[in-house]
Design a protein around this motif. Sequence first.
Motif, PDB file in Angstrom:
ATOM      1  N   VAL A 194     -10.435  34.084  12.843  1.00 36.11           N
ATOM      2  CA  VAL A 194     -11.589  34.299  13.772  1.00 36.11           C
ATOM      3  C   VAL A 194     -11.698  35.932  13.853  1.00 36.11           C
ATOM      4  CG1 VAL A 194     -12.491  34.188  16.351  1.00 36.11           C
ATOM      5  CG2 VAL A 194     -11.317  32.132  15.286  1.00 36.11           C
ATOM      6  N   VAL A 195     -12.769  36.333  13.640  1.00 34.92           N
ATOM      7  CA  VAL A 195     -12.832  37.881  13.405  1.00 34.92           C
ATOM      8  C   VAL A 195     -14.206  38.356  14.063  1.00 34.92           C
ATOM      9  CG1 VAL A 195     -13.808  37.623  11.014  1.00 34.92           C
ATOM     10  CG2 VAL A 195     -12.972  39.774  11.633  1.00 34.92           C
ATOM     11  N   ALA A 196     -14.286  39.438  14.478  1.00 35.82           N
ATOM     12  CA  ALA A 196     -15.257  40.058  15.238  1.00 35.82           C
ATOM     13  C   ALA A 196     -16.106  41.234  14.642  1.00 35.82           C
ATOM     14  CB  ALA A 196     -14.934  40.318  16.730  1.00 35.82           C
ATOM     15  N   TYR A 197     -17.344  41.292  14.351  1.00 33.96           N
ATOM     16  CA  TYR A 197     -17.982  42.368  13.972  1.00 33.96           C
ATOM     17  C   TYR A 197     -19.048  42.993  14.855  1.00 33.96           C
ATOM     18  CZ  TYR A 197     -15.545  41.022   9.473  1.00 33.96           C
ATOM     19  OH  TYR A 197     -14.513  40.642   8.719  1.00 33.96           O
ATOM     20  N   SER A 198     -19.476  44.182  14.669  1.00 33.36           N
ATOM     21  CA  SER A 198     -20.625  44.532  15.372  1.00 33.36           C
ATOM     22  C   SER A 198     -21.846  44.023  14.612  1.00 33.36           C
ATOM     23  CB  SER A 198     -20.598  46.237  15.248  1.00 33.36           C
ATOM     24  OG  SER A 198     -21.954  46.597  15.875  1.00 33.36           O
ATOM     25  N   LYS A 199     -22.931  43.544  15.792  1.00 39.78           N
ATOM     26  CA  LYS A 199     -23.936  42.780  15.217  1.00 39.78           C
ATOM     27  C   LYS A 199     -25.259  43.700  14.854  1.00 39.78           C
ATOM     28  CE  LYS A 199     -26.876  38.946  16.935  1.00 39.78           C
ATOM     29  NZ  LYS A 199     -27.210  38.197  18.394  1.00 39.78           N
TER      30      LYS A 199
END
Length: 369
Positions: free
Chosen positions: A289-294
């Motif tokens: 599970v990874v998060a990036y700027s939208k």
Amino acid sequence: MSDNNDTAGSHEPREDGGSRRVVGTPSSVGERTLLAKDDDEGYPAPAGAGEELDEKSAKNAERVVAAFFLLAFAASVAFIAYYIGWSGRNGGMHGVTRTRESNLWLGGTMALAMLALAVGVTIWVRRLMTSKPIIQERHEMASSAETRAAFEADVLAGGEDSGITKRPLLRRTLLLAAAPLGLAPLVLLRDLGPLPEKRLRHTFWGEAVKKAKAEGKKGVRLVVDGTNAPLKVSDFNSPGGMITVLPEGIEETHEAANEIAKAVTILINVPAEQFKPVKGRENWHVNGVVAYSKICTHVGCPAALYEQTTHHILCPCHQSTFDATDGAKVVFGPAHRPLPQLPLGVEDGYLIATDDFPEPIGPSFWERG
């Protein structure tokens, strides 16, 4: 039957003494032309004020035109005053919450100025300018001194006919109305700035993480955009999914809309066997599970589309494409750098952010501020 096919047409006699036109011959047009002539005065003047003006009516029209020019001046001044004055309050017109208001007032005042100026000029032309026919003779390209003198006389006569030389009220109010419009483009140069400077180097994620760590926590919890519900690891354990998340508590901040616009983040569950952590960021994900700027790094559009089969993040504005399995690096399109990655962790079963984005979010040129 007559064989005559001249412009008058061919006719055959009828029993009543008249004649009828033979099929296939041109109609009788006589001496008619597209523009009717007057034997005494030549071609008639076009519709308008006529060759001579009724001075009483002209004075009334002059006042009406001057009133419209003054209205254009007032609207232009209101445009500049709002831009410099009112729009500078509470963060200026560059904030998300002020955009609709500033567009309404700036667009309305500028439209009123242009419309009033156009109406004034139209009435001027229709009611105050004489409508004398102008005949232009064609000669050799080289103009003689007499021709130049005649041209100068025609220009002066045109100025006299327009009334701009004999009606100083119109001349002055026209110049008054046009002056602010000439300054408007200079005022609008302000929209090229100000530069964001260092405001985009940090988002609310960093502030929220600092506050959480000051309270003895590891980081700030991720909440689902729209519901503000904290997100557990078990709530997002299906590979291929994507949701939009924000830092907990952001809706309670001052200028929340601006903070949300910068902090909005996409959370993606990439299959573990396909995930390729970026060197130095091996611990920035939670089981894939990874998060990036939208915010797209091209011109700032929302990179809101996700292809589950290829694990590509797509920005619909200009088709910039990023690989979610490989640090959101650019695989297609005009973007020049990957989407910034948010470091993640787990605390009490909830997904948390352990720090802010390590680089400025948004278009690449912003980071130069």
